[in-house]
Design a protein around this motif. Structure first.
Motif, PDB file in Angstrom:
ATOM      1  N   LEU A   1       6.324   3.892  -3.807  1.00 27.90           N
ATOM      2  CA  LEU A   1       4.994   3.883  -4.450  1.00 27.90           C
ATOM      3  C   LEU A   1       5.332   3.015  -6.054  1.00 27.90           C
ATOM      4  N   ALA A   2       6.228   3.192  -6.393  1.00 26.95           N
ATOM      5  CA  ALA A   2       6.642   2.678  -7.848  1.00 26.95           C
ATOM      6  C   ALA A   2       6.723   1.089  -7.678  1.00 26.95           C
ATOM      7  N   ASP A   3       7.291   0.598  -6.543  1.00 28.24           N
ATOM      8  CA  ASP A   3       7.614  -0.756  -6.139  1.00 28.24           C
ATOM      9  C   ASP A   3       7.197  -1.017  -4.892  1.00 28.24           C
ATOM     10  N   PRO A   4       5.742  -1.377  -4.660  1.00 25.98           N
ATOM     11  CA  PRO A   4       5.192  -1.734  -3.251  1.00 25.98           C
ATOM     12  C   PRO A   4       5.863  -2.814  -2.700  1.00 25.98           C
ATOM     13  N   SER A   5       6.323  -3.527  -3.273  1.00 23.30           N
ATOM     14  CA  SER A   5       7.364  -4.658  -2.574  1.00 23.30           C
ATOM     15  C   SER A   5       8.606  -4.313  -1.895  1.00 23.30           C
ATOM     16  N   ASP A   6       9.291  -3.199  -2.091  1.00 18.77           N
ATOM     17  CA  ASP A   6      10.583  -2.690  -1.646  1.00 18.77           C
ATOM     18  C   ASP A   6      10.476  -2.141  -0.304  1.00 18.77           C
ATOM     19  N   ASP A   7      10.823  -3.282   0.630  1.00 14.78           N
ATOM     20  CA  ASP A   7      10.828  -3.253   2.280  1.00 14.78           C
ATOM     21  C   ASP A   7      11.652  -2.009   2.610  1.00 14.78           C
ATOM     22  N   TYR A   8      12.740  -1.750   2.014  1.00  9.57           N
ATOM     23  CA  TYR A   8      14.026  -1.106   2.230  1.00  9.57           C
ATOM     24  C   TYR A   8      13.347   0.577   2.135  1.00  9.57           C
ATOM     25  N   ALA A   9      12.748   0.762   0.853  1.00 10.07           N
ATOM     26  CA  ALA A   9      12.247   1.991   0.479  1.00 10.07           C
ATOM     27  C   ALA A   9      10.939   2.380   1.710  1.00 10.07           C
ATOM     28  N   ARG A  10      10.330   1.407   2.142  1.00 11.32           N
ATOM     29  CA  ARG A  10       9.398   1.605   3.193  1.00 11.32           C
ATOM     30  C   ARG A  10      10.240   2.062   4.387  1.00 11.32           C
ATOM     31  N   PHE A  11      11.206   1.466   4.846  1.00 14.52           N
ATOM     32  CA  PHE A  11      11.941   1.753   5.970  1.00 14.52           C
ATOM     33  C   PHE A  11      12.428   2.950   5.761  1.00 14.52           C
ATOM     34  N   GLY A  12      13.183   3.512   4.716  1.00 15.53           N
ATOM     35  CA  GLY A  12      13.666   4.853   4.347  1.00 15.53           C
ATOM     36  C   GLY A  12      12.763   5.860   4.497  1.00 15.53           C
ATOM     37  N   TRP A  13      11.508   5.631   4.023  1.00 15.34           N
ATOM     38  CA  TRP A  13      10.394   6.668   4.102  1.00 15.34           C
ATOM     39  C   TRP A  13      10.065   6.747   5.638  1.00 15.34           C
ATOM     40  N   GLY A  14      10.100   5.645   6.393  1.00 14.32           N
ATOM     41  CA  GLY A  14       9.608   5.731   7.740  1.00 14.32           C
ATOM     42  C   GLY A  14      10.777   6.531   8.562  1.00 14.32           C
ATOM     43  N   VAL A  15      11.947   6.166   8.553  1.00 17.24           N
ATOM     44  CA  VAL A  15      13.071   6.734   9.353  1.00 17.24           C
ATOM     45  C   VAL A  15      13.268   8.406   8.961  1.00 17.24           C
ATOM     46  N   SER A  16      13.174   8.655   7.594  1.00 14.01           N
ATOM     47  CA  SER A  16      13.206   9.907   7.409  1.00 14.01           C
ATOM     48  C   SER A  16      12.013  10.983   7.836  1.00 14.01           C
ATOM     49  N   ALA A  17      10.846  10.227   7.879  1.00 15.83           N
ATOM     50  CA  ALA A  17       9.645  10.748   8.379  1.00 15.83           C
ATOM     51  C   ALA A  17       9.916  10.922   9.888  1.00 15.83           C
ATOM     52  N   ALA A  18      10.588  10.188  10.746  1.00 20.97           N
ATOM     53  CA  ALA A  18      10.746  10.211  11.968  1.00 20.97           C
ATOM     54  C   ALA A  18      11.831  11.423  12.323  1.00 20.97           C
ATOM     55  N   ARG A  19      12.888  11.816  11.416  1.00 21.02           N
ATOM     56  CA  ARG A  19      13.807  12.643  11.668  1.00 21.02           C
ATOM     57  C   ARG A  19      13.005  14.014  11.239  1.00 21.02           C
ATOM     58  N   LEU A  20      11.854  14.085  10.568  1.00 20.52           N
ATOM     59  CA  LEU A  20      11.179  15.343  10.490  1.00 20.52           C
ATOM     60  C   LEU A  20      10.031  15.381  11.369  1.00 20.52           C
ATOM     61  N   GLY A  21       9.986  14.664  12.585  1.00 19.07           N
ATOM     62  CA  GLY A  21       9.059  14.528  13.607  1.00 19.07           C
ATOM     63  C   GLY A  21       7.480  13.971  13.336  1.00 19.07           C
ATOM     64  N   ASP A  22       7.386  13.315  12.255  1.00 13.19           N
ATOM     65  CA  ASP A  22       6.127  12.834  11.793  1.00 13.19           C
ATOM     66  C   ASP A  22       6.028  11.372  12.388  1.00 13.19           C
TER      67      ASP A  22
END
Length: 207
Positions: free
Chosen positions: A90-111
């Motif tokens: 959210l602080a750096d919308p151009s950070d693709d790695y942060a989006r990736f980390g957000w996505g795989v963390s959500a997957a581990r939580l079942g979301d």
């Protein structure tokens, strides 16, 4: 990735008072550097402790926060990792790695809805990154399976729900396959072979 995008522990703040009981030696930059090295050496719990101190002292540093999120992910603290990856994205919308980390963390939580959305953004930002694409395929496949796109789910498949017991109401013991089907699809933490979230594409949803 935001690493190196801003000064860590720069002038005007970020170096807390030294000498307090239990406080590690050095300043914020030392904590960050040592935390990243511990993470590279596959000691995520120790890295998380140092990087959490650094993030508390320097809350605006995206480099520190992203490194902390990586350590939390590798230590199995998926909810905390997701939140820190989210803050970086959210602080750096151009950070693709942060989006990736957000996505795989959500997957581990079942979301998997959030996972697929964030991974799609990461792939759009960096379409040539293979592990982004693999993680996105896995999350989308899980969503499709849960929706019944490939026919009835079998015991052990992601999203499988055990049917109600039939007969006279006497309790019966489910077989091992049905019991396995009630387990979370997210895994139980990082294994010895897992590094930061780049590597989870080889683990996600293969059950």
């Amino acid at each position: 990735m935001s690493s190196g995008q801003e000064w860590v522990g720069g002038a005007g703040g970020g170096t807390p008072e030294q000498g307090r009981p239990g406080e590690p030696a050095g300043d914020v930059y030392d904590w960050y550097r040592r935390g990243v090295q511990l993470l590279a050496d596959r000691h995520p719990a120790a890295a998380e402790q140092l990087l959490a101190r650094a993030a508390f002292a320097e809350p605006q540093s995206l480099s520190i926060r992203e490194a902390l999120a990586r350590a939390q992910f590798d230590a199995g603290s998926y909810a905390a990792a997701q939140e820190n990856f989210r803050l970086v994205a959210l602080a750096d919308p151009s950070d693709d790695y942060a989006r990736f980390g957000w996505g795989v963390s959500a997957a581990r939580l079942g979301d998997f809805e959030t996972s697929a959305k964030q991974l799609a953004l990461a792939v759009a930002m960096s379409p040539g990154t293979a592990h982004y694409q693999a993680a996105l395929r896995q999350s989308r496949a899980t969503l499709a399976a849960r929706a019944g796109a490939y026919g009835p789910l079998l015991p052990g498949a992601p999203g499988y729900l055990e049917p109600p017991q039939q007969g006279d109401g006497a309790a019966t013991r489910p077989d091992s396959g049905a019991a396995a089907g009630t387990a979370s699809t997210g895994g139980t933490g990082s294994t010895g072979g897992a590094g930061h979230p780049d590597t989870v594409d080889n683990e996600e949803e293969h059950q």
